[in-house]
Write a protein that holds these residues in place. Structure first.
Motif, PDB file in Angstrom:
ATOM      1  N   ALA A 267      14.824 -65.586 -13.146  1.00 16.63           N
ATOM      2  CA  ALA A 267      15.148 -65.543 -14.529  1.00 16.63           C
ATOM      3  C   ALA A 267      15.791 -64.330 -15.015  1.00 16.63           C
ATOM      4  CB  ALA A 267      13.561 -64.835 -15.308  1.00 16.63           C
ATOM      5  N   GLN A 268      16.665 -63.759 -14.701  1.00 20.20           N
ATOM      6  CA  GLN A 268      17.099 -62.509 -14.380  1.00 20.20           C
ATOM      7  C   GLN A 268      18.782 -63.094 -14.494  1.00 20.20           C
ATOM      8  OE1 GLN A 268      17.061 -58.984 -12.690  1.00 20.20           O
ATOM      9  NE2 GLN A 268      18.448 -57.652 -14.061  1.00 20.20           N
ATOM     10  N   TYR A 269      18.775 -63.606 -13.609  1.00 19.26           N
ATOM     11  CA  TYR A 269      19.997 -64.257 -13.310  1.00 19.26           C
ATOM     12  C   TYR A 269      19.914 -65.402 -14.680  1.00 19.26           C
ATOM     13  CZ  TYR A 269      19.489 -62.088  -8.427  1.00 19.26           C
ATOM     14  OH  TYR A 269      19.493 -61.431  -7.518  1.00 19.26           O
ATOM     15  N   LEU A 270      19.645 -66.296 -14.938  1.00 21.24           N
ATOM     16  CA  LEU A 270      19.937 -67.497 -15.699  1.00 21.24           C
ATOM     17  C   LEU A 270      20.863 -66.438 -17.046  1.00 21.24           C
ATOM     18  CD1 LEU A 270      16.834 -69.512 -14.845  1.00 21.24           C
ATOM     19  CD2 LEU A 270      18.969 -69.491 -14.180  1.00 21.24           C
TER      20      LEU A 270
ATOM     21  N   VAL B 190      24.107 -77.707 -13.858  1.00 18.85           N
ATOM     22  CA  VAL B 190      24.553 -77.536 -12.644  1.00 18.85           C
ATOM     23  C   VAL B 190      24.810 -76.037 -12.386  1.00 18.85           C
ATOM     24  CG1 VAL B 190      26.889 -77.437 -10.915  1.00 18.85           C
ATOM     25  CG2 VAL B 190      26.281 -79.518 -12.478  1.00 18.85           C
ATOM     26  N   TRP B 191      24.754 -75.242 -13.342  1.00 14.10           N
ATOM     27  CA  TRP B 191      25.295 -73.752 -13.086  1.00 14.10           C
ATOM     28  C   TRP B 191      23.440 -73.259 -12.946  1.00 14.10           C
ATOM     29  CZ3 TRP B 191      28.660 -69.215 -14.468  1.00 14.10           C
ATOM     30  CH2 TRP B 191      29.778 -70.082 -15.466  1.00 14.10           C
ATOM     31  N   VAL B 192      22.702 -74.012 -13.690  1.00 15.54           N
ATOM     32  CA  VAL B 192      21.364 -73.401 -14.034  1.00 15.54           C
ATOM     33  C   VAL B 192      20.324 -73.608 -12.224  1.00 15.54           C
ATOM     34  CG1 VAL B 192      18.945 -74.075 -14.138  1.00 15.54           C
ATOM     35  CG2 VAL B 192      20.775 -73.291 -16.205  1.00 15.54           C
ATOM     36  N   GLY B 193      20.942 -75.095 -11.671  1.00 16.36           N
ATOM     37  CA  GLY B 193      20.677 -75.943 -10.543  1.00 16.36           C
ATOM     38  C   GLY B 193      20.894 -75.090  -9.744  1.00 16.36           C
ATOM     39  N   SER B 194      22.163 -74.183  -9.709  1.00 11.22           N
ATOM     40  CA  SER B 194      22.709 -73.660  -8.498  1.00 11.22           C
ATOM     41  C   SER B 194      22.000 -72.607  -8.241  1.00 11.22           C
ATOM     42  CB  SER B 194      24.062 -73.474  -8.754  1.00 11.22           C
ATOM     43  OG  SER B 194      24.718 -72.380  -9.626  1.00 11.22           O
ATOM     44  N   ILE B 195      21.167 -71.457 -10.071  1.00 12.25           N
ATOM     45  CA  ILE B 195      20.745 -70.342  -9.446  1.00 12.25           C
ATOM     46  C   ILE B 195      19.790 -70.883  -8.996  1.00 12.25           C
ATOM     47  CG2 ILE B 195      19.112 -68.568 -10.464  1.00 12.25           C
ATOM     48  CD1 ILE B 195      22.139 -68.074 -10.640  1.00 12.25           C
ATOM     49  N   LEU B 196      19.017 -71.961  -9.486  1.00 12.06           N
ATOM     50  CA  LEU B 196      17.432 -71.728  -9.261  1.00 12.06           C
ATOM     51  C   LEU B 196      17.122 -73.107  -7.830  1.00 12.06           C
ATOM     52  CD1 LEU B 196      16.376 -74.162 -12.241  1.00 12.06           C
ATOM     53  CD2 LEU B 196      15.205 -71.889 -11.900  1.00 12.06           C
TER      54      LEU B 196
END
Length: 221
Positions: free
Chosen positions: A102-105, A47-53
């Motif tokens: 990518a940096q945010y991830l 969910v964390w990753v999806g929220s950034i993407l």
């Protein structure tokens, strides 16, 4: 009025089953009526990753990048941190703003590894790349904390029916919903997902026509 719109949308579309999660075949799985997911630390991180993407793009597009990460065995914080920036950017290319994301991830992965328990909203906002909408998405869908999410569809829908002027900031609109609804994460999840579904159907153009909510006009009070 906010409650009435929710009831109208729910009657029209039913339970949405958000946040969708990947199954073992890398297919997105929705879970209408089941509010238990995410059920593991791996799913929470997804969910964390999806929220950034999903920032500044559609979920349909963002999900392609999510699937790329999963197929590469990189949908975990350790792999993301260790991965070369250019390779990570290439994997998430469908989600646009790839170098930035990518940096945010990498930043959220570092934070996630050190995290114990449920993060505070201010802690999330301290992470580079995490703004109000992303923080509320993580809290609502990953941790079931009743924080209402305000996205672009929400703004467009409320503005069309003169429930907001259009120049309100994020927190003002968030407060409008949270003051008008029971503090229930299930309702917040459904309402946000319903607004997204409705927005996709009727609010893609600059001059949207909305037959479903055409009788909603005026002040909320």
């Amino acid at each position: 009025m906010i409650k009435m719109i929710y009831e109208k949308l729910f009657s029209a579309y039913g339970e949405q089953g958000w946040w969708p999660l990947l199954d073992e075949k890398f297919k997105l799985s929705y879970h209408p009526g089941d509010y238990s997911p995410p059920n593991s630390r791996r799913e929470i991180f997804e969910v964390w990753v999806g929220s950034i993407l999903a920032q500044n793009t559609t979920w349909k597009v963002a999900s392609r990048a999510l699937i790329n990460l999963a197929k590469a065995g990189a949908l975990n914080p350790y792999s993301i941190i260790e991965m070369d920036h250019s390779k990570l950017s290439e994997l998430i290319k469908p989600a646009v703003f790839l170098n930035q994301k990518a940096q945010y991830l990498k930043e959220i992965s570092k934070f996630f590894i050190s995290l114990k328990g449920v993060p505070r909203r201010d802690e999330l906002l301290s992470i580079k790349g995490v703004g109000d909408e992303t923080a509320d998405t993580i809290l609502l869908y990953a941790y079931k904390v009743p924080e209402f999410i305000v996205d672009s569809y929400t703004r467009r829908i409320l503005k069309k029916f003169k429930l907001i002027k259009g120049d309100e900031n994020y927190m003002e609109i968030k407060k409008l919903f949270e003051d008008s609804l029971p503090s229930d994460y299930k309702i917040f999840q459904e309402y946000h997902a319903l607004l997204v579904e409705h927005g996709k159907r009727y609010y893609r153009s600059k001059s949207p026509r909305d037959p479903l909510l055409s009788d909603f006009h005026g002040d909320i009070h």
